[in-house]
Design a protein around this motif. Sequence first.
Motif, PDB file in Angstrom:
ATOM      1  N   THR A  56       1.741   1.968  -3.485  1.00 50.81           N
ATOM      2  CA  THR A  56       0.784   1.638  -4.399  1.00 50.81           C
ATOM      3  C   THR A  56       0.240   3.501  -4.239  1.00 50.81           C
ATOM      4  OG1 THR A  56       0.226  -0.413  -4.063  1.00 50.81           O
ATOM      5  CG2 THR A  56      -1.563   0.846  -5.414  1.00 50.81           C
ATOM      6  N   LYS A  57       0.572   3.704  -2.931  1.00 47.97           N
ATOM      7  CA  LYS A  57      -0.437   5.007  -3.127  1.00 47.97           C
ATOM      8  C   LYS A  57       0.889   5.977  -3.638  1.00 47.97           C
ATOM      9  CE  LYS A  57      -1.703   8.860   0.649  1.00 47.97           C
ATOM     10  NZ  LYS A  57      -1.701   8.430   2.405  1.00 47.97           N
ATOM     11  N   ILE A  58       2.178   5.773  -3.388  1.00 46.25           N
ATOM     12  CA  ILE A  58       2.912   7.124  -4.250  1.00 46.25           C
ATOM     13  C   ILE A  58       2.397   7.093  -6.118  1.00 46.25           C
ATOM     14  CG2 ILE A  58       5.248   7.469  -4.537  1.00 46.25           C
ATOM     15  CD1 ILE A  58       5.920   6.605  -2.248  1.00 46.25           C
TER      16      ILE A  58
ATOM     17  N   SER B 176       0.445  -1.188  -0.189  1.00 50.37           N
ATOM     18  CA  SER B 176      -0.172  -0.099  -0.056  1.00 50.37           C
ATOM     19  C   SER B 176       1.028   1.287  -0.112  1.00 50.37           C
ATOM     20  CB  SER B 176      -1.490   0.138   1.267  1.00 50.37           C
ATOM     21  OG  SER B 176      -0.197  -0.100   2.397  1.00 50.37           O
ATOM     22  N   LYS B 177       2.140   1.037   0.592  1.00 52.35           N
ATOM     23  CA  LYS B 177       2.715   2.197   0.482  1.00 52.35           C
ATOM     24  C   LYS B 177       3.712   2.625  -0.776  1.00 52.35           C
ATOM     25  CE  LYS B 177       4.500   2.263   5.522  1.00 52.35           C
ATOM     26  NZ  LYS B 177       4.965   1.644   6.713  1.00 52.35           N
TER      27      LYS B 177
ATOM     28  N   TYR C 263      -5.731   1.224  -4.832  1.00 59.01           N
ATOM     29  CA  TYR C 263      -5.833   1.039  -3.650  1.00 59.01           C
ATOM     30  C   TYR C 263      -6.092   2.472  -2.561  1.00 59.01           C
ATOM     31  CZ  TYR C 263      -5.014  -1.515   0.252  1.00 59.01           C
ATOM     32  OH  TYR C 263      -4.980  -1.421   1.854  1.00 59.01           O
TER      33      TYR C 263
ATOM     34  N   LYS D  23      -0.014   6.562  -7.283  1.00 57.94           N
ATOM     35  CA  LYS D  23      -1.423   6.573  -7.534  1.00 57.94           C
ATOM     36  C   LYS D  23      -2.471   5.245  -7.845  1.00 57.94           C
ATOM     37  CE  LYS D  23      -0.326  11.360  -9.014  1.00 57.94           C
ATOM     38  NZ  LYS D  23      -0.610  12.030 -10.379  1.00 57.94           N
TER      39      LYS D  23
END
Length: 100
Positions: free
Chosen positions: A93-95, A90-91, A100, A97
């Motif tokens: 994936t957030k960067i 998730s870390k 999730y 975009k």
Amino acid sequence: MAYILQVDFRMQGPFGDEMAQTFSGLAESINKEEGFLWKIWTENQETSEAGGIYCFQTKENAANYLEMHSNRIENLGINEINAKIFSINSKLTKITKGLY
């Protein structure tokens, strides 16, 4: 944590708008699967391949759906199914975009 199910297989069609029309009922039914979050539908008419990238709440949800879906598409005569389940970082994936 959520899980990604990646599925692809050889399929002679339909593709594009015809695929969307043909499988709209299937798409609606997928929304009702336990733990289902979203799906990206994939297709490559040139190589006669289709499939999807699914996101489920748990690994068990993804595995249960894969078992049911594999049986469903095998009943349609599709026997070579490639499938994998992945956890999501998730870390990262957030960067980037991610969905999730």
